[in-house]
Design a protein around this motif. Structure first.
Motif, PDB file in Angstrom:
ATOM      1  N   UNK A  27       0.805  -1.214   0.000  1.00 37.19           N
ATOM      2  CA  UNK A  27       0.000   0.000   0.000  1.00 37.19           C
ATOM      3  C   UNK A  27       0.840   1.266   0.000  1.00 37.19           C
ATOM      4  N   UNK A  28       0.239   2.347   0.470  1.00 39.88           N
ATOM      5  CA  UNK A  28       0.882   3.663   0.484  1.00 39.88           C
ATOM      6  C   UNK A  28       1.538   3.877   1.843  1.00 39.88           C
ATOM      7  N   UNK A  29       2.829   4.203   1.818  1.00 38.23           N
ATOM      8  CA  UNK A  29       3.555   4.465   3.060  1.00 38.23           C
ATOM      9  C   UNK A  29       3.900   5.946   3.159  1.00 38.23           C
ATOM     10  N   UNK A  30       4.314   6.359   4.327  1.00 39.17           N
ATOM     11  CA  UNK A  30       4.705   7.756   4.556  1.00 39.17           C
ATOM     12  C   UNK A  30       5.907   8.119   3.677  1.00 39.17           C
ATOM     13  N   UNK A  31       6.836   7.173   3.537  1.00 37.29           N
ATOM     14  CA  UNK A  31       8.019   7.400   2.703  1.00 37.29           C
ATOM     15  C   UNK A  31       7.623   7.624   1.248  1.00 37.29           C
ATOM     16  N   UNK A  32       6.676   6.833   0.751  1.00 31.31           N
ATOM     17  CA  UNK A  32       6.220   6.981  -0.624  1.00 31.31           C
ATOM     18  C   UNK A  32       5.550   8.335  -0.834  1.00 31.31           C
ATOM     19  N   UNK A  63      -6.987   9.089  -3.114  1.00 27.71           N
ATOM     20  CA  UNK A  63      -7.351  10.075  -2.084  1.00 27.71           C
ATOM     21  C   UNK A  63      -6.267  10.178  -1.014  1.00 27.71           C
ATOM     22  N   UNK A  64      -5.703   9.036  -0.595  1.00 27.45           N
ATOM     23  CA  UNK A  64      -4.637   9.044   0.411  1.00 27.45           C
ATOM     24  C   UNK A  64      -3.432   9.835  -0.088  1.00 27.45           C
ATOM     25  N   UNK A  65      -3.030   9.569  -1.325  1.00 32.00           N
ATOM     26  CA  UNK A  65      -1.866  10.263  -1.880  1.00 32.00           C
ATOM     27  C   UNK A  65      -2.164  11.751  -2.053  1.00 32.00           C
ATOM     28  N   UNK A  66      -3.338  12.069  -2.574  1.00 35.51           N
ATOM     29  CA  UNK A  66      -3.700  13.475  -2.803  1.00 35.51           C
ATOM     30  C   UNK A  66      -3.746  14.245  -1.491  1.00 35.51           C
ATOM     31  N   UNK A  67      -4.307  13.629  -0.465  1.00 33.22           N
ATOM     32  CA  UNK A  67      -4.382  14.297   0.839  1.00 33.22           C
ATOM     33  C   UNK A  67      -2.988  14.487   1.435  1.00 33.22           C
ATOM     34  N   UNK A  68      -2.130  13.473   1.308  1.00 32.83           N
ATOM     35  CA  UNK A  68      -0.778  13.546   1.870  1.00 32.83           C
ATOM     36  C   UNK A  68       0.133  14.516   1.147  1.00 32.83           C
ATOM     37  N   UNK A  69      -0.112  14.730  -0.145  1.00 35.06           N
ATOM     38  CA  UNK A  69       0.757  15.601  -0.932  1.00 35.06           C
ATOM     39  C   UNK A  69       0.108  16.924  -1.291  1.00 35.06           C
ATOM     40  N   UNK A  70      -1.149  17.124  -0.908  1.00 39.43           N
ATOM     41  CA  UNK A  70      -1.901  18.336  -1.238  1.00 39.43           C
ATOM     42  C   UNK A  70      -2.005  18.511  -2.756  1.00 39.43           C
ATOM     43  N   UNK A  71      -2.264  17.395  -3.447  1.00 40.46           N
ATOM     44  CA  UNK A  71      -2.359  17.388  -4.903  1.00 40.46           C
ATOM     45  C   UNK A  71      -3.811  17.192  -5.330  1.00 40.46           C
ATOM     46  N   UNK A  72      -4.060  17.388  -6.621  1.00 40.56           N
ATOM     47  CA  UNK A  72      -5.374  17.164  -7.207  1.00 40.56           C
ATOM     48  C   UNK A  72      -5.357  15.853  -7.968  1.00 40.56           C
ATOM     49  N   UNK A  73      -6.429  15.096  -7.858  1.00 44.09           N
ATOM     50  CA  UNK A  73      -6.574  13.882  -8.646  1.00 44.09           C
ATOM     51  C   UNK A  73      -7.145  14.292  -9.994  1.00 44.09           C
ATOM     52  N   UNK A  74      -6.383  14.061 -11.044  1.00 46.20           N
ATOM     53  CA  UNK A  74      -6.840  14.398 -12.383  1.00 46.20           C
ATOM     54  C   UNK A  74      -7.701  13.267 -12.927  1.00 46.20           C
ATOM     55  N   UNK A  75      -7.222  12.016 -12.712  1.00 44.54           N
ATOM     56  CA  UNK A  75      -7.916  10.879 -13.293  1.00 44.54           C
ATOM     57  C   UNK A  75      -7.474   9.590 -12.600  1.00 44.54           C
ATOM     58  N   UNK A  76      -8.411   8.673 -12.442  1.00 47.82           N
ATOM     59  CA  UNK A  76      -8.112   7.304 -12.037  1.00 47.82           C
ATOM     60  C   UNK A  76      -8.736   6.428 -13.107  1.00 47.82           C
TER      61      UNK A  76
END
Length: 96
Positions: A27-32, A63-76
């Motif tokens: 999954x998604x880790x803090x390091x990633x 959502x986890x990555x976007x929240x952690x990096x303050x990014x926008x999800x363009x597409x999944x």
């Protein structure tokens, strides 16, 4: 929040990109998230691939990555997540 026109533009720009990161069964880790944050600052637009051995929902991972990096999800789409965040120093894309 991105408008529909901006998302279409970003999808077009991301089409030729290859995924930089892969999310496996761990999954998604803090390091990633930290590494993705650094790359977003340099490139603004990236693709992340979700491997077949990951059984988590791809939208939740995005959502986890976007929240952690303050990014926008363009597409999944399929196993690919496209993320965008405007860079403060290395601005490359001008959104419509």
């Amino acid at each position: 929040m991105l408008t529909g026109k901006q998302k279409r533009y970003l999808r077009k720009e991301a089409h030729h990109l290859t995924p930089i990161f892969q999310i496996g069964k761990s999954g998604v880790s803090k390091n990633m998230i930290d590494q993705i944050d650094d790359v977003l600052e340099k490139r603004e637009l990236i693709k992340v691939s979700v491997l077949q051995n990951n059984f988590e929902d791809k939208h939740e991972l995005a959502e986890q990555i976007a929240k952690g990096t303050d990014a926008h999800i363009v597409q999944v789409i399929g196993n690919i997540i496209v993320l965008y965040r405007e860079s403060a120093e290395h601005k490359q894309l001008d959104l419509p």
